[in-house]
Design an enzyme around this catalytic site. Structure first.
Site, PDB file in Angstrom:
ATOM      1  N   ARG A  76     -60.298 -27.719  -9.195  1.00 19.96           N
ATOM      2  CA  ARG A  76     -61.095 -27.836  -8.005  1.00 19.96           C
ATOM      3  C   ARG A  76     -61.348 -29.571  -7.884  1.00 19.96           C
ATOM      4  O   ARG A  76     -61.327 -30.168  -8.582  1.00 19.96           O
ATOM      5  CB  ARG A  76     -62.686 -27.738  -8.880  1.00 19.96           C
ATOM      6  N   ARG A 145     -70.865 -34.159 -10.324  1.00 21.75           N
ATOM      7  CA  ARG A 145     -69.849 -33.377  -9.722  1.00 21.75           C
ATOM      8  C   ARG A 145     -69.908 -33.657  -8.148  1.00 21.75           C
ATOM      9  O   ARG A 145     -70.476 -34.653  -7.694  1.00 21.75           O
ATOM     10  CB  ARG A 145     -70.397 -31.984  -9.855  1.00 21.75           C
ATOM     11  N   LYS A 207     -73.360 -31.037 -16.951  1.00 19.00           N
ATOM     12  CA  LYS A 207     -72.894 -31.062 -15.650  1.00 19.00           C
ATOM     13  C   LYS A 207     -74.273 -31.790 -14.691  1.00 19.00           C
ATOM     14  O   LYS A 207     -75.406 -31.435 -15.097  1.00 19.00           O
ATOM     15  CB  LYS A 207     -72.240 -30.084 -14.935  1.00 19.00           C
ATOM     16  N   LYS A 209     -75.558 -32.717 -10.683  1.00 20.28           N
ATOM     17  CA  LYS A 209     -75.238 -32.150  -9.341  1.00 20.28           C
ATOM     18  C   LYS A 209     -76.402 -33.007  -8.228  1.00 20.28           C
ATOM     19  O   LYS A 209     -77.538 -33.412  -8.898  1.00 20.28           O
ATOM     20  CB  LYS A 209     -75.289 -30.919  -9.005  1.00 20.28           C
ATOM     21  N   CYS A 429     -70.033 -15.601  -5.739  1.00 17.71           N
ATOM     22  CA  CYS A 429     -69.195 -16.391  -6.457  1.00 17.71           C
ATOM     23  C   CYS A 429     -67.779 -15.629  -6.668  1.00 17.71           C
ATOM     24  O   CYS A 429     -67.561 -14.499  -6.175  1.00 17.71           O
ATOM     25  CB  CYS A 429     -70.068 -16.740  -7.911  1.00 17.71           C
ATOM     26  N   CYS A 435     -62.909 -15.259 -13.524  1.00 20.92           N
ATOM     27  CA  CYS A 435     -63.830 -15.885 -14.249  1.00 20.92           C
ATOM     28  C   CYS A 435     -64.037 -15.504 -15.623  1.00 20.92           C
ATOM     29  O   CYS A 435     -64.410 -14.192 -15.720  1.00 20.92           O
ATOM     30  CB  CYS A 435     -65.295 -16.126 -13.316  1.00 20.92           C
ATOM     31  N   CYS A 475     -72.595 -13.154 -13.011  1.00 21.21           N
ATOM     32  CA  CYS A 475     -73.438 -13.537 -14.361  1.00 21.21           C
ATOM     33  C   CYS A 475     -74.633 -14.173 -13.710  1.00 21.21           C
ATOM     34  O   CYS A 475     -74.962 -14.583 -12.634  1.00 21.21           O
ATOM     35  CB  CYS A 475     -72.507 -14.277 -15.074  1.00 21.21           C
ATOM     36  N   CYS A 479     -73.775 -20.245  -9.470  1.00 22.66           N
ATOM     37  CA  CYS A 479     -72.627 -20.814  -8.784  1.00 22.66           C
ATOM     38  C   CYS A 479     -72.904 -20.304  -7.061  1.00 22.66           C
ATOM     39  O   CYS A 479     -72.363 -21.216  -6.280  1.00 22.66           O
ATOM     40  CB  CYS A 479     -71.219 -20.179  -8.997  1.00 22.66           C
TER      41      CYS A 479
END
Length: 571
Positions: A76, A145, A207, A209, A429, A435, A475, A479
């Protein structure tokens, strides 16, 4: 800075003992006996923008053959604000064919993912990305990110100025270890001591954001981020500063009500010249107070809910040396993209193409990747990725539109714009087959699901211009930002989903669970009467998400801690 303690999670110990994100990655890349790298190193490669995955379609077959899984990697990019040049696009297209699975995936954070990259292709791909003038540093991992923003800086001077802050924030919050240059670019080790001035030895607890939005557009879903910055215009239409929202985040775990999605809370206003300093101090507060024992509880949203918003405001003011000013008024009206040609304030044009689930590829009946490649080869402006997985060719002179339109017609690139508003408002996603978290399909399934939902809407008398936001994930993680959708499906098992209702078109309200762990037939049977009621009972201009709340079908949810509360009735 944070002191490592025995009770901290295993990932904290991996980071602290990693020699600043080097680990044994170099040795793993040289090991030809396996397509994988060491388990601990899979946590470290995330900081470099790399996830280890495997093709789940082949797991059983390879297990029977006593072979290891078919390991491959997802890479990514870091791409602040989602902007790149046509030359950079062409370089990435070439790299995807030489080192990946010949596709590019547009993400909900305005960047690219390469998929299907084998271990021996990792270093050549990373070096190719660097040669194109781009990088993947911080694409994943426990750091800040990719910083995202409203999609088109050429729409107005205010949008252009806001975009500049995505790069300023990204650069200020970047990790500094030379591990990236040494591992991927063959740089010689530097004997000078290394120091991470912001992140320290253990980086962030999880993470982090950041998003920037310019009202009335909220196409980046600003409240879904740890920091959400809302651009406020001055009297001349330029940028004065930002309202600051904190504590957004969408990941959760089924069956654990102490985990939940949360919208960011607006805590005040800051003049534009101080906003990067404010963001850095917010990051530092989470670095110091975030949960490093339980990773499921390690996002800023839980730090704020555990300690209180007043504590957070006071702590931020103490670190800055001044409090934020009172928030300025603003209004968001929508969180989707605008398709087709749009004229900017300078007379140039901007073309937005709908990209189903963000996948750029040449399909059997649709040479999308080839068509986009040809557009890039004649374009002299910029290419932008949107937060909704779509693509903009920005800053096209009026004299060039005829050339663009010829390519669009030849490849059918406007097919997405001709599809229903329902389809254009959908998002998914990646999910299966790569994944590792996926429990159900998303990207590969959503086109067929939208087909069936379109038929229900048509039967109810709703035309192709009726927009309902539909988002699907494999899930419960966020995302595709499912918990803001008017209708969301999150995977529970193969072919089974939870159904959530009640988000709004401006991205300012959470949805809520309506049906649990059901398959396609029951999902459609559940949605059909609701859509019929919507068609016959809605008020003028009323969105579907607003209708299901007004009609008492689902409760309105704005606070994350209320997300799991049951709606009294599903009648």
């Amino acid at each position: 800075m944070v002191e490592l303690k025995p009770e901290h999670s295993p990932v904290e110990h991996i980071k602290a003992n990693s020699n600043r994100l080097r680990g044994s990655i170099a040795e793993g890349l040289l090991d030809k006996a396996s397509g994988a790298i060491a388990d601990d190193d899979t946590q470290l490669t995330k900081f470099h923008g790399i996830y280890q995955q495997d093709d789940r379609r082949l797991r059983d077959e390879r297990r029977h053959q006593k072979l290891e899984p078919y390991y491959q990697f997802m890479i990514r990019l870091r791409l602040p604000g989602g902007v790149l040049s046509p030359q950079e696009w062409l370089a990435l297209d070439d790299l995807a064919h030489r080192h990946g699975n010949a596709t590019l995936r547009l993400t909900t954070r305005q960047t690219f993912q390469f998929h299907g990259v084998l271990k021996e292709h990792l270093k050549p791909l990373m070096q190719g990305i660097n040669a194109a003038g781009l990088d993947t540093r911080g694409g994943c991992g426990d750091v800040n990110r990719n910083v995202i923003a409203n999609t088109n800086p050429h729409r107005s001077a205010l949008h252009a100025e806001v975009h500049d802050y995505t790069r300023s924030l990204s650069e200020r919050l970047l990790w500094h270890s030379r591990a990236y240059e040494e591992l991927w670019l063959d740089a010689a080790p530097n004997e000078a001591p290394e120091y991470e001035p912001l992140y320290g030895e253990t980086y962030m607890p999880r993470k982090f954001k950041i998003a920037i939005a310019v009202p009335p557009e909220n196409d980046c879903d600003v409240f879904a981020n740890d920091i959400g910055l809302i651009g406020i215009a001055d009297d001349d239409g330029g940028l004065a500063g930002f309202n600051v929202a904190v504590g957004g985040g969408f990941g959760m775990t089924y069956g654990e009500p102490e985990t939940y999605p949360r919208l960011g809370s607006v805590i005040g206003y800051i003049d534009k010249q101080y906003v990067v300093d404010v963001a850095e101090q917010i990051v530092a507060i989470q670095r110091d107070f975030g949960d490093r024992v339980e990773r499921k509880h390690a996002r800023l949203k839980y730090t704020i809910d555990d300690r209180g918003l007043d504590w957070f405001r006071d702590t931020l003011a103490e670190r800055l040396g001044y409090p934020l000013a009172a928030a300025q008024p603003y209004e968001f009206k929508h969180n989707g993209d605008r398709y087709g040609w749009i004229e900017g304030t300078d007379g140039h044009y901007h073309l937005t193409l709908f990209i189903a689930a963000g996948r750029i590829a040449d399909f059997d009946d649709y040479a999308l990747m080839s068509g986009v490649r040809e557009l890039a080869s004649i374009h002299h402006g910029e290419i932008r990725l949107t937060g909704n997985q779509n693509l903009i060719f920005a800053n096209v002179p009026a004299t060039e539109r005829e050339r663009f339109d010829a390519v669009i017609e030849r490849y059918g690139l406007d097919a997405g714009q001709r599809s229903s508003a329902l389809r254009r408002a959908s998002m998914a996603c990646v999910a299966f087959p790569t994944c590792g978290l996926a429990m159900a399909e998303a990207e590969r399934y959503i086109p067929a699901f939208i087909d069936k939902l379109e038929a229900i809407m048509k039967a109810a008398g709703l035309g192709d211009d009726e927009r309902i936001t539909v988002r699907m994930t494999g899930c419960p993680n966020g995302c595709a930002r499912p918990y803001l959708a008017e209708i969301a499906l999150t995977g529970r098992a193969l072919g089974k989903y939870n159904v959530y209702l009640g988000g709004n078109p401006s991205g300012e309200r959470l949805n809520k669970l309506y049906r649990e762990n059901i398959g396609e037939e029951e999902i459609l049977e559940t949605l059909e009467p609701l859509i019929q009621r919507y068609a016959s009972e809605r008020n003028a201009g009323e969105a579907f998400g607003d209708f299901v709340i007004r009609a008492g079908i689902i409760a309105a949810t704005r606070e994350g801690r209320d997300f799991h509360e049951q709606t009294p009735s599903h009648t």
